[in-house]
Design an enzyme around this catalytic site. Structure first.
Site, PDB file in Angstrom:
ATOM      1  CG  HIS A 185      55.245 -24.896  15.401  1.00  0.00           C
ATOM      2  ND1 HIS A 185      53.977 -24.836  14.448  1.00  0.00           N
ATOM      3  CD2 HIS A 185      55.426 -24.170  15.819  1.00  0.00           C
ATOM      4  CE1 HIS A 185      54.666 -23.831  14.276  1.00  0.00           C
ATOM      5  NE2 HIS A 185      55.051 -22.627  15.242  1.00  0.00           N
ATOM      6  CG  ASP A 393      50.448 -34.521  14.814  1.00  0.00           C
ATOM      7  OD1 ASP A 393      51.792 -33.231  14.624  1.00  0.00           O
ATOM      8  OD2 ASP A 393      50.057 -35.182  13.758  1.00  0.00           O
TER       9      ASP A 393
END
Ligand code: GDG
Length: 491
Positions: A185, A393
């Site tokens: 992720h 991110d």
């Protein structure tokens, strides 16, 4: 603690094993999905802050199966204590505890002091020690050993995130021969950074036990392949495979999404409406800027506040006319860099407010409490601008939620970091370099003065991306690709 008992359906046996895969009825039942991630649940879309839970809850609500992970609690028996299972509709949530030593070495130590900063390109914040490396591997091995009796070779096992790089190879050691996938992720940093991790070769070799490894972006995938080629003498093959010493793994990109339809409904719910109205009333005719992030150094919160301060310096017409609400629920608050970040942010906000506030105007508000997802959707809808400016991110789901929550007749503007995975799909946001304070201030000024027509044009293209690249599609495309991948032999 898991909550959401009202999801329970009476009549379900609290037995995590399903006979779907071995059913002899002849009906083509899809293989049972077994998901492994550090934290499990909640399945209801009201949960705590955290993108992984949001994406996975969507997948499991739709498909059912077993979700296995850590209970979030410690006990003296740790991983050898009894497992806890809750049944929610088609899904069993099964968890085990960690010991205090595991919590320190596995979770705080290796996962969050070594891997998290390193994979977010923050070598300056990463620390390494052999004790936490040893405990991390041991927890992966013990989780595999506890999961092994709950699954069979007909199941599809999908392991998630940086807590469990070794779990796949440990499951193979336990004899599991079925399909085995892994999704990261968070970013995968370039080999030059990852090699600072003393055990980087072992870690990436362990990833080769999976049939499929998934990444958020093409650059993450390329970094993984580059590590295999440069550090492990691997060979890049056709169709996204990479082979190292006779083992072959497929590496592919699956950008995670949100349940956009549900989020749009949240945004027009009564609870959202109350929050939207409250915020509009407090702001009066001022424009609202919002940020929503776990309080984490990867999210670029310091630079964001500095960018807002620069806006007030360079474009003084905004003084008294705009306000920034930063929602920043605390996370990993025990760790040094997070303590430092909180102090720095609160100091910065205090100074900024002291410098610019008026009797009836406070420029910045930081809130560390969390909100329900419906309330969040209302807050997004009340905000003319959303700042998503991480320094790095994996994806960033807040960007997608903000778009999904907008009123098509009067949509707000998304300011998005070029270093967020979401940038690949949301190119019609105002893209900024989050390190460049002037760049942030200019983007804010442009967003605050953008004509309705341009806001709508940008929104149209972004909402099409958010409503196409949903969590459901992410899940389906990963599982379809995993289905194509032949199970590997036991290592
Ligand atoms: C990791 C990766 C990747 C935030 N405050 C509240 C709240 N949230 C929710 C947001 C959003 C989620 O938390 C945060 O997700 P992000 O994607 O922004 O970031 P991470 O937690 O760092 O997630 C990330 C993600 O995994 C998925 O793969 O996108 O790159 O770092 O959904 O809305 N939720 C509630 N109250 C809050 O106050 N209920």
């Amino acid at each position: 603690m898991l909550t959401g008992e009202d999801d329970n359906e009476p009549g379900n046996e609290p037995d995590a094993k399903s006979d779907d895969a071995s059913s002899s009825s002849g009906a083509a039942q899809p293989a049972r999905l077994v998901v492994v991630s550090n934290r499990v649940g909640p399945l209801k879309d009201e949960g705590r802050a955290g993108g992984l839970a949001v994406g996975l809850a969507d997948a499991l609500r739709r498909r059912g199966g077993l979700w296995f992970g850590w209970s979030g609690e410690t006990s003296p028996e740790g991983t050898s204590g009894p497992e806890k299972t809750e049944i929610h509709g088609q899904t069993a949530l099964t968890t085990i505890d960690l010991s205090e030593e595991d919590l320190e070495g596995f979770y705080y130590g290796y996962a969050n002091r070594s891997l998290w900063p390193l994979l977010h390109y923050r070598l300056d914040l990463a620390t390494f020690d052999r004790q936490s490396d040893r405990i991390y591997r041991s927890v992966n091995q013990r989780f595999a050993a506890r999961l092994s009796p709950l699954i069979d070779d007909g199941d599809i096992v999908w392991v998630h995130d940086y807590h469990f790089f070794y779990l796949g190879s440990e499951l193979r050691q336990c004899g599991f021969k079925g399909r085995l996938g892994f999704f990261l992720h968070i970013p995968f940093c370039p080999p030059d950074i990852l090699t600072a991790l003393p055990s980087s070769h072992d870690l990436v070799r362990a990833m080769l036990a999976y049939d499929l490894v998934g990444f958020q972006t093409e650059s993450d995938r390329r970094n993984f392949v580059a590590f295999c080629v440069q550090e492990l003498d691997g060979v890049e093959g056709a169709d996204g495979t990479v082979s190292v010493a006779g083992r072959s793994v497929r590496a592919a990109v699956f950008p995670i999404g949100i349940d956009a339809e549900s989020f749009r409904r949240f945004a027009v719910s009564p609870e959202a409406g109350e929050h939207e109205e409250m915020l509009r009333n407090i702001a009066r005719d001022r424009l609202q800027i919002v940020g929503v992030d776990r309080m984490d150094y990867s999210k670029g919160l310091v630079q964001r506040l500095q960018g807002f301060e620069r806006l007030l310096e360079d474009y003084p017409e905004n003084r008294g006319a705009v306000q920034l609400l930063q929602i920043a629920p605390l996370s990993r608050a025990e760790l040094g860099p997070y303590v430092d970040l909180r102090e720095e942010l609160e100091g910065l906000a205090g100074r900024l407010n002291g410098r610019f506030a008026m009797l009836d105007w406070t420029p910045v508000q930081i809130m560390t409490r969390g909100f329900s997802r419906r309330a969040l959707a209302g807050i997004y809808r009340a905000a003319r601008v959303c700042m998503v400016t991480p320094l790095r991110d994996g994806m960033n789901l807040v960007a997608k939620e903000y778009v999904a929550a907008q009123d098509p007749d009067d949509p707000g503007v998304l300011i998005l970091s070029r270093f967020a995975g979401a940038r690949a799909e949301l190119g019609d946001a105002l893209i900024v370099n989050p390190y460049a304070i002037d760049d942030i201030a200019r983007a804010l000024q442009r967003a605050l003065t953008m004509p309705l027509e341009e806001r709508q044009r940008r929104y149209e293209s972004m909402q099409a991306a958010v409503f196409t690249g949903t969590a459901a599609r992410w899940c389906d495309s990963f599982l379809a690709k995993l289905d194509e991948s032949a199970p590997q032999a036991v290592v």
